[in-house]
Scaffold this motif. Structure first.
Motif, PDB file in Angstrom:
ATOM      1  N   TYR B 238       0.836  -1.204   0.000  1.00 31.50           N
ATOM      2  CA  TYR B 238       0.000   0.000   0.000  1.00 31.50           C
ATOM      3  C   TYR B 238       0.875   1.260   0.000  1.00 31.50           C
ATOM      4  CZ  TYR B 238      -2.694   3.787   2.151  1.00 31.50           C
ATOM      5  OH  TYR B 238      -3.254   4.993   2.435  1.00 31.50           O
ATOM      6  N   HIS B 239       1.839   1.304   0.917  1.00 30.71           N
ATOM      7  CA  HIS B 239       2.723   2.480   0.975  1.00 30.71           C
ATOM      8  C   HIS B 239       3.496   2.651  -0.338  1.00 30.71           C
ATOM      9  CE1 HIS B 239       1.839   3.196   5.154  1.00 30.71           C
ATOM     10  NE2 HIS B 239       2.369   2.057   5.560  1.00 30.71           N
ATOM     11  N   ALA B 240       3.816   1.512  -0.974  1.00 34.51           N
ATOM     12  CA  ALA B 240       4.601   1.564  -2.225  1.00 34.51           C
ATOM     13  C   ALA B 240       3.716   1.852  -3.433  1.00 34.51           C
ATOM     14  CB  ALA B 240       5.343   0.243  -2.415  1.00 34.51           C
ATOM     15  N   ARG B 241       2.404   1.983  -3.211  1.00 26.27           N
ATOM     16  CA  ARG B 241       1.416   2.246  -4.263  1.00 26.27           C
ATOM     17  C   ARG B 241       1.434   1.173  -5.357  1.00 26.27           C
ATOM     18  NH1 ARG B 241       2.986   7.516  -2.727  1.00 26.27           N
ATOM     19  NH2 ARG B 241       4.384   7.967  -4.472  1.00 26.27           N
ATOM     20  N   CYS B 242       1.539  -0.079  -4.926  1.00 21.98           N
ATOM     21  CA  CYS B 242       1.519  -1.194  -5.878  1.00 21.98           C
ATOM     22  C   CYS B 242       0.095  -1.443  -6.359  1.00 21.98           C
ATOM     23  CB  CYS B 242       2.034  -2.474  -5.202  1.00 21.98           C
ATOM     24  SG  CYS B 242       3.756  -2.338  -4.714  1.00 21.98           S
ATOM     25  N   SER B 243      -0.034  -1.874  -7.595  1.00 19.80           N
ATOM     26  CA  SER B 243      -1.358  -2.211  -8.129  1.00 19.80           C
ATOM     27  C   SER B 243      -1.321  -3.581  -8.788  1.00 19.80           C
ATOM     28  CB  SER B 243      -1.810  -1.154  -9.132  1.00 19.80           C
ATOM     29  OG  SER B 243      -0.954  -1.142 -10.251  1.00 19.80           O
ATOM     30  N   ASP B 244      -2.505  -4.189  -8.876  1.00 19.23           N
ATOM     31  CA  ASP B 244      -2.680  -5.474  -9.556  1.00 19.23           C
ATOM     32  C   ASP B 244      -1.698  -6.522  -9.052  1.00 19.23           C
ATOM     33  OD1 ASP B 244      -4.608  -4.209 -11.125  1.00 19.23           O
ATOM     34  OD2 ASP B 244      -3.071  -3.483 -12.501  1.00 19.23           O
ATOM     35  N   VAL B 245      -1.642  -6.649  -7.754  1.00 24.06           N
ATOM     36  CA  VAL B 245      -0.709  -7.600  -7.145  1.00 24.06           C
ATOM     37  C   VAL B 245      -1.407  -8.947  -6.921  1.00 24.06           C
ATOM     38  CG1 VAL B 245       0.658  -8.103  -5.070  1.00 24.06           C
ATOM     39  CG2 VAL B 245       0.630  -5.785  -6.026  1.00 24.06           C
ATOM     40  N   THR B 246      -0.690 -10.009  -7.192  1.00 28.94           N
ATOM     41  CA  THR B 246      -1.161 -11.368  -6.918  1.00 28.94           C
ATOM     42  C   THR B 246      -0.248 -11.980  -5.864  1.00 28.94           C
ATOM     43  OG1 THR B 246      -1.981 -11.633  -9.170  1.00 28.94           O
ATOM     44  CG2 THR B 246      -1.482 -13.656  -7.971  1.00 28.94           C
ATOM     45  N   VAL B 247      -0.844 -12.643  -4.875  1.00 32.31           N
ATOM     46  CA  VAL B 247      -0.058 -13.299  -3.823  1.00 32.31           C
ATOM     47  C   VAL B 247      -0.154 -14.812  -4.016  1.00 32.31           C
ATOM     48  CG1 VAL B 247       0.114 -13.725  -1.330  1.00 32.31           C
ATOM     49  CG2 VAL B 247      -0.362 -11.409  -2.168  1.00 32.31           C
ATOM     50  N   ILE B 248       0.981 -15.483  -4.008  1.00 38.84           N
ATOM     51  CA  ILE B 248       0.985 -16.950  -4.139  1.00 38.84           C
ATOM     52  C   ILE B 248       1.908 -17.556  -3.090  1.00 38.84           C
ATOM     53  CG2 ILE B 248       1.345 -18.934  -5.662  1.00 38.84           C
ATOM     54  CD1 ILE B 248       1.032 -17.131  -8.041  1.00 38.84           C
ATOM     55  N   ARG B 249       1.359 -18.496  -2.329  1.00 39.85           N
ATOM     56  CA  ARG B 249       2.215 -19.252  -1.420  1.00 39.85           C
ATOM     57  C   ARG B 249       2.772 -20.453  -2.165  1.00 39.85           C
ATOM     58  NH1 ARG B 249       3.845 -22.374   2.787  1.00 39.85           N
ATOM     59  NH2 ARG B 249       2.602 -24.194   3.326  1.00 39.85           N
ATOM     60  N   ILE B 250       4.098 -20.625  -2.114  1.00 35.63           N
ATOM     61  CA  ILE B 250       4.717 -21.832  -2.669  1.00 35.63           C
ATOM     62  C   ILE B 250       5.327 -22.575  -1.487  1.00 35.63           C
ATOM     63  CG2 ILE B 250       5.088 -21.106  -5.055  1.00 35.63           C
ATOM     64  CD1 ILE B 250       7.763 -20.034  -4.404  1.00 35.63           C
ATOM     65  N   GLY B 251       4.692 -23.686  -1.130  1.00 43.81           N
ATOM     66  CA  GLY B 251       5.082 -24.312   0.127  1.00 43.81           C
ATOM     67  C   GLY B 251       5.181 -25.822   0.068  1.00 43.81           C
ATOM     68  N   THR B 252       5.369 -26.381   1.257  1.00 40.82           N
ATOM     69  CA  THR B 252       5.426 -27.827   1.411  1.00 40.82           C
ATOM     70  C   THR B 252       4.236 -28.268   2.266  1.00 40.82           C
ATOM     71  OG1 THR B 252       6.818 -27.601   3.370  1.00 40.82           O
ATOM     72  CG2 THR B 252       7.938 -27.903   1.273  1.00 40.82           C
ATOM     73  N   SER B 253       3.890 -29.537   2.161  1.00 40.39           N
ATOM     74  CA  SER B 253       2.718 -30.029   2.874  1.00 40.39           C
ATOM     75  C   SER B 253       2.793 -31.544   2.989  1.00 40.39           C
ATOM     76  CB  SER B 253       1.451 -29.633   2.097  1.00 40.39           C
ATOM     77  OG  SER B 253       1.451 -30.247   0.815  1.00 40.39           O
ATOM     78  N   GLY B 254       1.887 -32.096   3.767  1.00 35.98           N
ATOM     79  CA  GLY B 254       1.711 -33.546   3.808  1.00 35.98           C
ATOM     80  C   GLY B 254       0.533 -33.894   2.916  1.00 35.98           C
ATOM     81  N   GLY B 255       0.685 -34.891   2.065  1.00 35.43           N
ATOM     82  CA  GLY B 255      -0.398 -35.268   1.157  1.00 35.43           C
ATOM     83  C   GLY B 255      -1.332 -36.284   1.789  1.00 35.43           C
ATOM     84  N   ILE B 256      -2.548 -36.357   1.265  1.00 38.83           N
ATOM     85  CA  ILE B 256      -3.491 -37.408   1.698  1.00 38.83           C
ATOM     86  C   ILE B 256      -3.917 -38.175   0.451  1.00 38.83           C
ATOM     87  CG2 ILE B 256      -5.624 -37.944   2.924  1.00 38.83           C
ATOM     88  CD1 ILE B 256      -5.483 -35.336   4.332  1.00 38.83           C
ATOM     89  N   GLY B 257      -3.375 -39.368   0.316  1.00 43.22           N
ATOM     90  CA  GLY B 257      -3.754 -40.219  -0.816  1.00 43.22           C
ATOM     91  C   GLY B 257      -3.103 -39.812  -2.121  1.00 43.22           C
ATOM     92  N   LEU B 258      -2.051 -39.010  -2.067  1.00 44.75           N
ATOM     93  CA  LEU B 258      -1.333 -38.616  -3.277  1.00 44.75           C
ATOM     94  C   LEU B 258       0.081 -39.196  -3.233  1.00 44.75           C
ATOM     95  CD1 LEU B 258      -2.121 -34.778  -3.587  1.00 44.75           C
ATOM     96  CD2 LEU B 258      -3.270 -36.666  -4.763  1.00 44.75           C
ATOM     97  N   GLU B 259       0.613 -39.447  -4.398  1.00 45.26           N
ATOM     98  CA  GLU B 259       2.001 -39.861  -4.530  1.00 45.26           C
ATOM     99  C   GLU B 259       2.898 -38.729  -4.007  1.00 45.26           C
ATOM    100  OE1 GLU B 259       4.887 -40.398  -8.426  1.00 45.26           O
ATOM    101  OE2 GLU B 259       2.714 -40.545  -8.679  1.00 45.26           O
ATOM    102  N   PRO B 260       3.885 -39.021  -3.141  1.00 49.77           N
ATOM    103  CA  PRO B 260       4.768 -37.943  -2.679  1.00 49.77           C
ATOM    104  C   PRO B 260       5.391 -37.211  -3.866  1.00 49.77           C
ATOM    105  CG  PRO B 260       5.158 -39.924  -1.393  1.00 49.77           C
ATOM    106  CD  PRO B 260       4.217 -40.311  -2.497  1.00 49.77           C
ATOM    107  N   GLY B 261       5.509 -35.883  -3.734  1.00 50.32           N
ATOM    108  CA  GLY B 261       6.025 -35.076  -4.840  1.00 50.32           C
ATOM    109  C   GLY B 261       4.909 -34.474  -5.686  1.00 50.32           C
ATOM    110  N   SER B 262       3.662 -34.884  -5.424  1.00 45.84           N
ATOM    111  CA  SER B 262       2.538 -34.272  -6.152  1.00 45.84           C
ATOM    112  C   SER B 262       2.361 -32.833  -5.697  1.00 45.84           C
ATOM    113  CB  SER B 262       1.231 -35.025  -5.849  1.00 45.84           C
ATOM    114  OG  SER B 262       1.337 -36.376  -6.238  1.00 45.84           O
TER     115      SER B 262
END
Lengths: 426, 426
Positions: B238-262
């Motif tokens: 906001y202070h930087a007057r940014c516009s049209d910003v998209t936020v994406i989390r790129i993370g790790t997790s535990g899967g349920i019923g998926l092949e590891p690495g999915s």
């Protein structure tokens, strides 16, 4: 109160179950499960408990390490707790601290495995081995402490950590490294060339440093980050066969009605509703645990503050929240749904309830350590007085000086403890 | 459903309140507050709303950016929300997604300040400036972003950050540095001698790196740690007057019923009870917000996964918990109060509810970004299949390879977006 007094007489003096009996003898009275526990408030964070089984012969009595109480939505609270060295699934139907009569707890479900041969009595903090409240840990062929980048199969944990007596934790890795170096100097271990490398260098989730009997570990910000570290550090201490360990958080906080730079030794951690409770979701169900801290330890720390009258120190309640902005009534976050007056009313109500500082980790520390029978304390400096504002805007050097105060107090405490046991030469 | 359908007709087509009116004109109909809002589910994370004031002339209608719903303990839920570019204290008495009739919301208390002249309509993500849901921020003489070690008085935030379009966040500082370097290569900005220093080097709470329009920020472990970062990053944008910003989390997790690495692109973040809710305590009261993510953005990311068929990617629900061990049904923590069967029952129920992975940050990201009208997505790789075990014990190099997958997907997405706007030369 009559029933309570009668029962209080019945179960005093409490003999720790396993002090004079072999493991087999000690667990045999539990054969009649499910049984009924009568629970009474004990000293500090302990519950005095009497188990009533179908067989009245050999009725065991003892102290319940850790405790769980409180009723959520009219339903009882389930939890695993160690009793007489054996871990049970406990279902409490009342709160022994607040019930006029003794509370009743049922030991439901199957009795879980004995917690192993390392448990000794805690009398005078002597010979008490760290014990997770989870019997599965003892039977795991390997235990990968993933977020610490350590494992029982790749590291000799008893050799690395067996002599640890003090686990000091705080949010910032840099601060915990500085504390390790400071302790090395204070304990006379800072000889030329001595290095204190980050033991968790294989990960950047946490940092860990060891100086003699002191382990200094960062926990990041907030309850979840602290809980991950605590789960793995408690298991580490167990695998390393550590005994008589004390856990102390040395942290930062916002003060309520205190001069900035004041230190608060936490008497009791409370939640955002001022209740001494830590709530978490387990298998999708709400579970609540109490958040008392070790009162003897807090008194010892307050005595240290008296020994060192360098900065104001108070014994008070600490509020633990899950957010720094809206969760602590700040007006300066990216979201805010209330007014200055709402905020002041809330902070003043907190002050009236005996709360003198707000931080984000004390409740999980209190709940988890006390569930595992580990004495725990929280010592935080206040960086600002929240009645005066929200922003942490003191100059960097002032904040650094403030942050050294809990370190100074805890260092004095550790040296005093070590001197008392003859471990530290003057 | 009749009332719902009638009202749905009444308020369509929805004209963004301020598209054709000056700020003064746009806010004047609110003069009759408190008023009543009729609320209907809109597309994605929006609520279609009609305000009924005492004056029937000029009844405004528009989209409510962000949303709050759900009823806790029979009481309504209060929250601040932007409506037509103005921030109000909103008190909802129903859930427009689940009510058979339109839900009703009251705008209670005083109208809060207009959120300033920077807000434009979000049509096609064009010209939408980042806006905190807190009018106080606009009037602060200085804003110290304490945990980022940045401030409006010591840093030229518009010059430093004004061109940011993508904020990518993840737990580990090292991983977010690696992502910044990877993006530099992918965007052709990795010329010899180029450096991407940690912008938050003045603190060790978070790490931040910038590569052209991409900001890469660490958030540590868990909701509280992520919420502190998000509060300060949203204010920074906001202070930087940014516009049209998209936020994406790129993370790790535990899967349920998926092949590891999915890889899982989150369709909806849910809590440990499988509800699309984020609960927090504000001034000691329980406040619940929905946790929907931007559906168009999720679809775009799934299209990118189809473009790059290098690893399995699914669109599914993500469970967000506040603990890694008991909170995710693990049997290998320092505390455990349930059996293998309890755990399997819980994980299978989660799978049946459409949940394919578990992590610890998605819900607060969804709730906070959508409250501020910022499109947000969560893309996590699964490091193990929780139906098969609890420990993260794959070799280090395999885990590193898995962790690059969300980065690869998000890099492709960013390049495609930049190419579409002519910003990235092929």
């Amino acid at each position: 109160m009559g029933g309570g007094a009668a029962c209080r007489d019945l179960c005093r003096p409490c003999q720790p179950l396993r002090s004079a009996a072999s493991e087999k003898d000690a667990v045999s009275p539990w054969a009649g499960l499910p049984g009924v526990l009568l629970l009474l408030p004990g000293e500090g964070s302990e519950i005095l408990a009497v188990l009533i089984t179908r067989s009245t012969r050999n009725t065991p009595r003892g102290r319940l390490q850790g405790h769980t109480c409180g009723v959520v939505g009219g339903k009882g609270v389930s939890s695993t707790r160690a009793f007489g060295g054996t871990v049970f699934l406990l279902h409490l139907l009342g709160d022994p601290w607040h019930s006029p009569a003794p509370a009743v707890g049922f030991l439901t479900g199957e009795r879980m495995a004995s917690s192993g041969s390392q448990t000794k009595t805690r009398g005078n903090h002597s010979g008490h081995f760290v014990q997770p409240a989870n019997p599965n840990v003892a039977t795991m062929p390997e235990d990968v402490l993933y977020h610490l980048s350590l494992s029982t199969s790749t590291h000799d944990l008893p050799a690395m950590f067996g002599d640890v007596k003090f686990v000091c934790v705080g949010g910032s890795p840099t601060r915990m490294e500085a504390f390790a170096k400071y302790m090395a100097k204070e304990l006379g271990l800072d000889h030329p060339g001595a290095e204190y490398p980050n033991i968790c260098a294989g990960t950047d989730r946490y940092a860990m440093f060891k100086v003699g009997p002191v382990l200094s570990v960062s926990h990041g910000i907030g309850i979840p980050s602290t809980s991950v570290m605590l789960h793995e550090v408690i298991k580490l201490l167990y695998h390393a066969r550590c005994s008589d360990v004390t856990v102390i958080r040395i942290g930062t906080s916002g003060g309520i009605g205190l001069e900035p730079g004041s230190v608060v030794v936490t008497q009791q951690a409370v939640d955002a509703s001022f209740s001494p409770m830590f709530e978490q979701m387990v298998l999708g169900k709400r579970v609540v645990q109490r958040t008392d801290l070790d009162q003897e330890l807090a008194k010892e720390l307050m005595q240290c503050a008296t020994d060192l009258p360098e900065f104001p120190t108070v014994l008070a309640k600490t509020m633990c929240t899950s957010d720094f902005y809206e969760g602590q009534g700040r007006l300066d976050g990216a979201l805010c749904s209330y007014t200055e007056k709402d905020k002041q009313d809330y902070l003043r109500a907190a002050h009236a309830a005996g709360i003198r500082n707000i931080e984000m980790e004390s409740s999980v520390l209190a709940a988890m350590c006390s569930a595992c029978g580990i004495p725990v304390a929280v010592v935080c400096v206040t960086l600002l007085n929240r009645l005066d504002g929200d922003q942490v805007s003191s100059p960097h050097d002032v904040l650094v000086k403030y942050q050294q105060r809990p370190q100074r107090l805890v260092s004095h405490f550790i040296k005093k403890r070590l001197a008392a046991t003859g471990t530290l030469k003057a």
